[in-house]
Design a protein around this motif. Structure first.
Motif, short mmCIF file in Angstrom:
data_model
loop_
_atom_site.label_atom_id
_atom_site.label_comp_id
_atom_site.label_asym_id
_atom_site.label_seq_id
_atom_site.Cartn_x
_atom_site.Cartn_y
_atom_site.Cartn_z
N VAL A 1 5.96 4.06 3.69
CA VAL A 1 5.75 3.21 2.76
C VAL A 1 6.75 2.31 2.59
O VAL A 1 8.02 2.99 2.22
N SER B 1 0.95 -1.11 -0.18
CA SER B 1 0.08 0.01 0.19
C SER B 1 0.87 1.23 0.04
O SER B 1 1.90 1.28 0.71
N ALA B 2 0.52 2.23 -0.68
CA ALA B 2 1.06 3.85 -0.61
C ALA B 2 0.14 4.56 0.29
O ALA B 2 0.69 5.81 0.40
N PRO C 1 4.75 0.10 -3.01
CA PRO C 1 3.56 -0.04 -3.47
C PRO C 1 3.44 -1.24 -4.52
O PRO C 1 4.47 -1.65 -5.05
#
Length: 532
Positions: A429, A423-424, A432
């Motif tokens: 992070v 996920s971003a 992604p």
């Protein structure tokens, strides 16, 4: 005992009972207690020694999380005579909010505000100027964490883990030790959309991807199907899953057995529920959760004896009501059925230094010890609101990602799952899905390489451990050669290198020879010191 405070608590509890339409006898059966006990609590004749009975009764009546928080505050005042009492520093004296000291009644942890007991993140200068987890702008917190030294213990290859939040089957393109599957459309509702009808497609894609990448898999259960618990509250997910236990626990046992048989030898560990002490994820009682744990453990051991059974994870443990659920699960013997206990050991915010979670780790350890629960500890997640937190800048995020795992080693946890991969939309992070990995991911990969095949001996910080102020250290060996990992909490210091240091390595891959006794720069980005 303050009768006025007890009466207020009883009035709140009675209001929930009347709203539910349940009799005292019906409530007693639901919470595994007698009619007379429930009656005494609802009429204010008695105030229980822990919050757990109040919570169980209110939950059976359909109370919301906000209702439970209000009840907890009322219960605390009733038990303590209309005062919120705190023993912040373990001095044996507790202090009323009005400032009057009273003797400590040796109350268990759950009767005080955890935010106060965890008066562990002390701001520079020593004053508790802001609530724990909310440091004053421009200050560097000093965390109190006891040093320890043990016989060398091998660090499990799976220790550096990530939680995958993608159902694509893609895996991290940087090096980690294991992967945990959650938010991957592999909840119970997804895998068994109708009784006895299974859909393995997504899970098969994920397990195949992980095995192909050489990553051991932990599958996390959760999300009761609508067909199994039609009258329980809807979960936070969009798949119609429910938060209650199934109406028939045989459905649960059969489902767990089916998964374990289908993936025998391919799924390495099973976490039996996610965030099981939060109403948005599990709204049953702790007694029901213990029985579900017992049945699932038996089913997994019968179908795949080599798989690791991990007890349901407990999160939001800075909240005293949430912590009390963990304590109740432990006291009911829930951890007797598992090889590991899962908790969400993480800072209150991803922007906070990871070391701020260490005092909470100590309180978790104490609670399990008090209950006689001797299990390994895994951290399997972050704060519930992590998706709503502000992004952390790349440099600090990379430092914190690496130190999340080092703090886990300091707490002597056997597995740490960073939340998340894929996920971003989170503060730190890693990568992604389909995108490049970040500086944080590269730091995690390098740390994983440092730890491969190593054994940990000790961890310590500051003067108590015979180290310079602000310095954190863990000691390791690998292949007969010793090394240290040093870091600070978000500050830069010049410190004389440890005796015998021959070189240092940084998380960016750079290495530098070190002359005997030469100073080295230590920052929030950990460095490795090769000895001898």
């Amino acid at each position: 005992m303050a009768s006025e405070a007890a009466a207020r608590l009883a009035a709140l509890l009675t209001e929930h009972k009347q709203r539910s339409g349940l009799s005292y006898e019906q409530l007693g059966r639901k919470v595994h207690s007698s009619r007379s006990t429930v009656h005494r609590y609802c009429t204010g004749r008695n105030v229980p020694a822990t919050f757990a009975p109040i919570e169980a009764i209110a939950t059976a009546c359909g109370a919301s999380r906000e209702d439970l928080a209000k009840l907890y505050r009322s219960w605390e005042r009733a038990d303590l005579g209309d005062a919120t009492v705190r023993d912040i520093f373990g001095t044996g004296t507790v202090v009323r909010e009005a400032g009057v000291t009273v003797p400590d009644r040796r109350r268990p942890l759950t009767k005080v505000s955890l935010a106060a007991v965890l008066g562990v993140v002390l701001l520079a200068g020593g004053a508790m100027a802001n609530p724990p987890g909310r440091q004053a702008p421009g200050t560097i917190p000093t965390v109190q964490a006891a040093m320890w030294t043990n016989a060398p213990r091998a660090i499990e290859p799976e220790f550096v883990g990530v939680t995958a939040n993608s159902n694509t089957g893609q895996m991290p393109s940087f090096g980690v030790g294991s992967v945990r599957l959650w938010n991957t459309r592999t909840r119970w509702q997804n895998l068994e959309p109708a009784r006895g009808s299974y859909d393995w497609a997504t899970l098969e894609r994920l397990v195949t991807g992980a095995r192909g990448a050489g990553l051991p898999v932990t599958l996390t259960f959760g999300g009761t199907p609508l067909w199994a618990s039609p009258n329980s509250p809807k979960s936070v997910y969009t798949d119609d899953s429910r938060t209650g236990p199934p109406d028939d626990l045989a459905d649960w046992e059969r489902f767990v057995r089916a998964v374990a048989e289908q993936y025998r030898g391919r799924i390495d560990a099973y976490e039996l529920w996610d965030m099981a002490n939060h109403q948005d994820f599990f709204s049953g009682s702790m007694a029901e959760l213990v029985e579900m744990t017992r049945l699932a453990s038996q089913a997994i051991k019968a179908a795949d004896p080599d798989a690791t059974v991990v007890c349901p994870s407990m999160g939001e443990l800075w909240d005293p009501a949430a912590f009390d659920e963990l304590r109740q699960f432990a006291r009911l013997g829930g951890y007797d059925h598992c090889a590991a206990a899962a908790v969400k050991l993480a800072p209150r915010n991803d922007s906070d230094p990871p070391e701020t979670m260490l005092p909470l780790a100590r309180e978790i350890e104490k609670a399990l010890q008090e209950a006689g629960a001797g299990v390994r500890l895994w951290s399997t997640g972050s704060a519930y609101d992590v998706n709503r937190q502000q992004p952390v800048d790349a440099d600090r995020g990379a430092q914190h990602a690496a130190r999340f795992f080092l703090s886990g080693l300091y707490a002597q946890y056997r597995r740490m799952y960073f939340y998340n991969w894929g996920s971003a939309k989170i503060p730190i992070v890693l990568q992604p899905v389909g995108g490049p990995h970040t500086k944080a991911a590269r730091h995690v990969e390098r740390l994983n390489e440092w730890l491969k095949g190593s054994r940990i001996h000790s961890c310590g910080q500051g003067r108590e451990a015979g180290l310079p102020d602000h310095l954190w250290q863990c000691r390791f060996d690998e292949g007969g050669r010793n090394f240290l990992i040093w870091w600070t909490i978000d500050r830069s210091d010049r410190i004389p290198s440890a005796p015998g240091t021959t070189s240092i390595e940084r998380l960016d891959g750079a290495g530098t020879p070190v002359e005997p006794g030469a100073d080295v720069t230590v920052t929030g980005s950990p460095i490795l010191l090769r000895l001898g």
